[in-house]
Write a protein that holds these residues in place. Structure first.
Motif, PDB file in Angstrom:
ATOM      1  N   SER A 144      12.648 -15.599 -26.207  1.00  0.00           N
ATOM      2  CA  SER A 144      13.130 -15.400 -27.054  1.00  0.00           C
ATOM      3  C   SER A 144      12.303 -15.702 -28.368  1.00  0.00           C
ATOM      4  N   LEU A 155      20.601 -23.389 -29.464  1.00  0.00           N
ATOM      5  CA  LEU A 155      21.837 -22.434 -28.961  1.00  0.00           C
ATOM      6  C   LEU A 155      22.482 -22.104 -29.782  1.00  0.00           C
ATOM      7  N   GLN A 189      20.094 -27.921 -27.155  1.00  0.00           N
ATOM      8  CA  GLN A 189      19.230 -27.269 -27.298  1.00  0.00           C
ATOM      9  C   GLN A 189      18.146 -27.119 -26.390  1.00  0.00           C
ATOM     10  N   MET A 190      16.809 -25.903 -25.916  1.00  0.00           N
ATOM     11  CA  MET A 190      16.588 -25.994 -24.789  1.00  0.00           C
ATOM     12  C   MET A 190      15.184 -26.417 -25.090  1.00  0.00           C
ATOM     13  N   ASP A 221      11.283 -25.798 -28.692  1.00  0.00           N
ATOM     14  CA  ASP A 221      12.695 -25.952 -29.249  1.00  0.00           C
ATOM     15  C   ASP A 221      12.852 -24.223 -28.970  1.00  0.00           C
ATOM     16  N   LEU A 222      14.500 -24.566 -28.522  1.00  0.00           N
ATOM     17  CA  LEU A 222      15.726 -22.895 -29.546  1.00  0.00           C
ATOM     18  C   LEU A 222      16.994 -23.860 -29.087  1.00  0.00           C
ATOM     19  N   TRP A 277      23.083 -16.025 -28.686  1.00  0.00           N
ATOM     20  CA  TRP A 277      23.210 -17.206 -26.993  1.00  0.00           C
ATOM     21  C   TRP A 277      24.797 -17.625 -26.936  1.00  0.00           C
ATOM     22  N   PHE A 331      14.603 -18.153 -23.070  1.00  0.00           N
ATOM     23  CA  PHE A 331      14.204 -19.166 -23.452  1.00  0.00           C
ATOM     24  C   PHE A 331      12.549 -18.315 -23.466  1.00  0.00           C
ATOM     25  N   ARG A 390      12.194 -19.491 -30.669  1.00  0.00           N
ATOM     26  CA  ARG A 390      11.868 -20.682 -29.895  1.00  0.00           C
ATOM     27  C   ARG A 390      10.403 -21.274 -31.144  1.00  0.00           C
TER      28      ARG A 390
END
Length: 133
Positions: A30, A54, A132-133, A51-52, A60, A27, A33
């Motif tokens: 990446s 996925l 999402q992360m 946020d990311l 991912w 993350f 983001r």
């Protein structure tokens, strides 16, 4: 006397520590983001995060599949613990294996009719959204 359930659960150890560490490192590195979005788009007065998403990035895919698998199994555990989440939304009717007749799923017959099929019922009633992360 027990306190009423708030229906919030934490599943400690659902993802192993090494996997989580790898996710965090990926993350942080990446290029995908971006500012966190709400239903109305980016609004930092309502959500201030990075946020990311996925589901939007093929690289991912393997991590996403692992998160989805664990989430699905833990959600099935959740619904076994809180069966009204499966009973109430759409008033399911299931074939009763003892009588061969359709039977409405209720709290009284959930252990017998619903719990053994919790995963399939959950997948019929709910869908796992974007991660999402």
């Amino acid at each position: 006397m027990h306190a009423p359930a708030d229906f919030i659960e934490v599943f400690d150890g659902a993802l192993d520590r090494e996997f989580c560490d790898q996710l965090i490192q990926a993350f942080e590195a990446s290029p995908h983001r971006q500012p966190g979005r709400t239903g109305g788009g980016v609004d930092t007065s309502k959500k201030l995060s990075t946020d990311l998403y996925l589901n939007e990035h093929p690289e991912w895919r393997i991590a996403l599949q692992q998160v989805q698998k664990v989430t699905t199994f833990k959600a099935a555990e959740y619904f076994k613990r809180y069966p009204f989440g499966l009973i109430a939304p759409i008033a399911l009717t299931l074939l009763d294996p003892e009588t061969g007749q359709p039977a409405p799923l209720t709290i009284d017959n959930f252990e017998r009719l619903g719990a053994p099929r919790a995963m399939d019922l959950m997948r019929s009633v709910y869908r796992l959204g974007h991660i999402q992360m």
